[in-house]
Design an enzyme around this catalytic site. Structure first.
Site, PDB file in Angstrom:
ATOM      1  CB  CYS A  23      -0.902   0.012   1.230  1.00 51.81           C
ATOM      2  SG  CYS A  23      -1.900  -1.474   1.429  1.00 51.81           S
ATOM      3  NE  ARG A  34       5.391   2.255  -1.969  1.00 55.78           N
ATOM      4  CZ  ARG A  34       5.670   1.868  -0.727  1.00 55.78           C
ATOM      5  NH1 ARG A  34       4.834   1.117  -0.062  1.00 55.78           N
ATOM      6  NH2 ARG A  34       6.780   2.247  -0.136  1.00 55.78           N
ATOM      7  CD1 TRP A  78      -2.417  -6.610  -2.458  1.00 58.14           C
ATOM      8  CD2 TRP A  78      -2.325  -5.597  -4.431  1.00 58.14           C
ATOM      9  NE1 TRP A  78      -2.477  -7.579  -3.419  1.00 58.14           N
ATOM     10  CE2 TRP A  78      -2.411  -6.991  -4.640  1.00 58.14           C
ATOM     11  CE3 TRP A  78      -2.269  -4.749  -5.533  1.00 58.14           C
ATOM     12  CZ2 TRP A  78      -2.425  -7.544  -5.914  1.00 58.14           C
ATOM     13  CZ3 TRP A  78      -2.282  -5.313  -6.799  1.00 58.14           C
ATOM     14  CH2 TRP A  78      -2.363  -6.696  -6.975  1.00 58.14           C
ATOM     15  CG  ASN A  80       2.077  -0.744   3.752  1.00 61.00           C
ATOM     16  OD1 ASN A  80       1.608  -1.827   3.452  1.00 61.00           O
ATOM     17  ND2 ASN A  80       3.286  -0.356   3.365  1.00 61.00           N
ATOM     18  N   GLY A  81       0.296  -2.772   6.032  1.00 62.49           N
ATOM     19  CA  GLY A  81       0.774  -3.872   6.853  1.00 62.49           C
ATOM     20  C   GLY A  81      -0.355  -4.778   7.303  1.00 62.49           C
ATOM     21  CD  GLU A 104      18.321 -17.325  -2.086  1.00 62.65           C
ATOM     22  OE1 GLU A 104      18.098 -16.107  -2.232  1.00 62.65           O
ATOM     23  OE2 GLU A 104      18.406 -18.117  -3.044  1.00 62.65           O
ATOM     24  CE  LYS A 125      19.551 -13.521  -2.920  1.00 58.86           C
ATOM     25  NZ  LYS A 125      19.545 -14.544  -3.982  1.00 58.86           N
ATOM     26  CD  GLU A 174      22.835 -14.175  -6.959  1.00 59.14           C
ATOM     27  OE1 GLU A 174      22.160 -14.333  -7.983  1.00 59.14           O
ATOM     28  OE2 GLU A 174      22.347 -13.846  -5.859  1.00 59.14           O
ATOM     29  CG  HIS A 223      28.484 -38.639   2.898  1.00 59.76           C
ATOM     30  ND1 HIS A 223      28.758 -39.994   2.970  1.00 59.76           N
ATOM     31  CD2 HIS A 223      27.479 -38.415   3.783  1.00 59.76           C
ATOM     32  CE1 HIS A 223      27.936 -40.559   3.847  1.00 59.76           C
ATOM     33  NE2 HIS A 223      27.149 -39.622   4.358  1.00 59.76           N
ATOM     34  CE  LYS A 283      15.579  -8.685 -10.033  1.00 67.17           C
ATOM     35  NZ  LYS A 283      16.024  -9.122  -8.706  1.00 67.17           N
TER      36      LYS A 283
END
Length: 607
Positions: free
Chosen positions: A2, A27, A74, A98-99, A479, A483, A486, A502, A602
């Protein structure tokens, strides 16, 4: 997310608010509204759809006055209707928000018992009503707002206006950003600096837990404990405001901090208006007859799919096969009759993932596309589109898109579990309540940024790093390693901790940091045993765990950061923030290009 704007202006507020909300359209939203004080009396205009609908309504029914608040919504609690649109009002107070307020049902029951009624399905109306109840007790506007804020649990950004106080705005933030703009005889507040760009170039950012009182004469800011504080005032060039990194050095940092708001927005899209169940377009699939779900993705999306596999198999008891998109179609894998294939892509244009979608369609699979860009090729070609609602992500290393994918896949698993008869209505409501706590938990983790920064400075000096995890933490280890390599160019690998002996344990030495993702869950004792093997070979273990985990190994590990204790199924959300911050601050320490790391794009639109 929002969008929020509030103004105490010299010129008509309606024009300023509409223009500012227009700068927040990126947004995403499904309704919009204004509340403006004229002669000290509040009046509202709200409309479903685009801002143009609200602008037409205001042209037909003008809102004079120079103080007011505006909002693009939203839907989170309740669908996109005029009754659910912001601002919400109860008597002498109006509020935009918002939230997600986690304890709104508890507050609503208390207020209803006290004789207050409600017109919407939203959690925000509860905020306005609670504040009105405080005013009815004789509290001042400032004290009523402070008392209201103190009762709220969740992640939020808020702005209040009051009848009879055309010189007053009160705002607060916890988990959702707010920026204050400073003028001469006028002051402003917005969700981000771009909303205020036309009014002022003097801004200050509220910190976590802050609340502020704005008048024509100035701004008073209080911290979470109610103590008066000063926040740095910055003079920002217009082109910098439009770039809109906010108070952050990089888009990646901004996007990490946005995650509580992003998750709240995604929840709103996936949870039914009555807050009882998961509702999405994939309900049309006959999940009770589906023998297997195949998920195809690349990179970060592939690791999100690993998290989904655990949720799908544990909660919905649906077998899941995960495939790397670049390998999938070249194997020509057989796909089961009546099977479902889901492709996951932030951009919706990833070449290998698009090719996998077309292969699945040729095999007569029902196809789902989980994407962030709903105008993308994957969105157009999939049978069913499932948006992740992350908003634009500028940083090449995905952060908020990853956690939004995990949230949507987790919600999908709950819906499938109900359709397969694995959980009943009460079980689904329990999972909805569980997912609704994620914005707050991520906000609490973001508050630990300083600890991750300190750890990251040491990791930045290494040439190699290992990430270890078990269960749901294994994909988070993958992940985290992705990161780090990257954006820092440090060689990093993620492993299931049980596999360390192993082969990978040969890499362990005193120069290689080992980042262990270890909540105190059912696998913790096994994880601790794996880590002791590593430390027995001079491995430097940085333990990322909850309080119980960190206490259990406090005297053994090299470093530790204590995260909030969470339900095991929610652990990926808070540990994602941890590995994102570690990578980000290590990259800052090394001086690499955080937002545009070398050799990366991207969206990968060629094979």
């Amino acid at each position: 997310m929002c969008g929020i704007v509030g103004v105490i202006a010299k010129e008509p507020a309606a024009r300023i608010l509409l223009a500012s909300l227009g700068r927040l359209e990126y947004r995403g939203y499904d309704s919009a509204g204004l509340a403006i004080l004229e002669g000290g009396v509040l009046d509202r205009r709200r409309a479903v759809g685009k801002l143009s609908a609200l602008a037409r309504l205001v042209a037909q029914q003008p809102l004079p006055g120079t103080t007011g608040i505006g909002h693009t919504r939203w839907a989170t609690h309740g669908g996109p209707t005029e009754a659910n649109a912001h601002p919400h009002r109860c008597g002498p107070v109006a509020v935009v928000h918002n939230g997600i307020i986690e304890n709104y049902l508890e507050l609503k029951r208390d207020l209803a018992a006290a004789g207050y009624g409600f017109e919407s399905q939203t959690d925000t109306e509860v905020i306005a009503t609670l504040c009105a109840s405080m005013l009815a007790r004789g509290l001042s506007c400032e004290d009523a707002a402070a008392a209201t804020i103190a009762r709220l649990r969740g992640a939020y950004a808020l702005c209040f206006v009051f009848d009879g106080r055309p010189d007053l705005l009160i705002c607060a933030r916890r988990g959702s950003p707010l920026v204050i703009g400073l003028g001469e005889g006028e002051n402003f507040v917005g969700s981000d600096a771009i909303a205020l760009a036309a009014m002022t170039n003097r801004i200050c950012y509220l910190e976590e837990g802050d609340w502020a009182v704005l008048t024509r004469g100035g701004v008073r800011i209080h911290d979470a404990g109610g103590n008066p504080v000063a926040r740095e005032i910055q003079t920002v060039a217009l082109d910098t405001i439009i770039a809109d990194k906010g108070q952050h050095r990089h888009f990646m940092a901004k996007e990490i901090h946005e995650q509580p708001s992003v998750i709240a927005r995604a929840l709103g899209a996936w949870i039914s208006d009555d807050r009882q169940r998961i509702a999405c377009a994939a309900e049309a699939v006959d999940w009770a007859r589906i023998p297997r779900l195949t998920i195809v993705a690349c990179g970060t999306a592939f690791y999100a799919a690993h998290v989904a596999k655990v949720w799908m198999e544990r909660v919905a008891r649906l077998p899941v096969e995960i495939e790397i998109a670049s390998e999938f179609r070249y194997r020509e894998p057989p796909l089961p009759a009546r099977g479902v294939t889901m492709v996951v892509s932030q951009s919706g244009e990833t070449a290998d993932t698009l090719a996998a979608l077309r292969y699945a369609k040729a095999q007569r699979q029902v196809t789902l596309g989980l994407v962030n860009v709903t105008t993308s090729t994957i969105a157009r070609e999939a049978d069913i589109v499932l948006p992740i609602h992350a908003g634009p992500e500028i940083g090449v290393a995905s952060t908020k898109a990853f956690t939004a994918m995990v949230l949507c896949l987790s919600a999908l698993a709950v819906m499938i579990a109900r359709k397969r008869g694995e959980i009943d209505g009460a079980g689904e409501r329990a999972h909805v309540d569980l997912l609704s706590t994620v914005p707050r938990l991520m906000s609490e983790t973001i508050a630990l940024e300083g600890q991750f920064e300190a750890l990251a400075r040491d990791i930045a000096e290494a040439s190699d790093a290992l990430f270890l995890g078990r269960g749901l933490m294994f994909p988070l280890a993958l992940e985290g390693a992705l990161k780090l390599k990257e954006i820092t160019y440090i060689h990093a690998e993620g492993y299931a901790a049980g596999e360390i002996k192993h082969g990978p344990i040969a890499l362990v030495d005193e120069a290689t940091p080992i980042i262990a993702l270890a909540p105190h869950d059912a696998l913790f004792e096994k994880m601790a045993s794996n880590l002791r093997e590593v430390m027995g070979r001079k491995g430097r273990v940085a333990l990322i765990g909850d309080g119980a985990a960190c206490r259990a190994m406090a005297d053994e590990v090299w470093r530790s950061v204590t995260l909030p204790a969470v339900d095991p199924l929610l652990a990926p959300f808070v540990y994602a923030v941890a590995v994102q911050f570690i990578a980000y601050h290590a990259a800052v320490a090394k001086g690499t290009d955080v937002d545009q790391p070398r050799n990366l794009a991207k969206s990968v639109t060629v094979e």
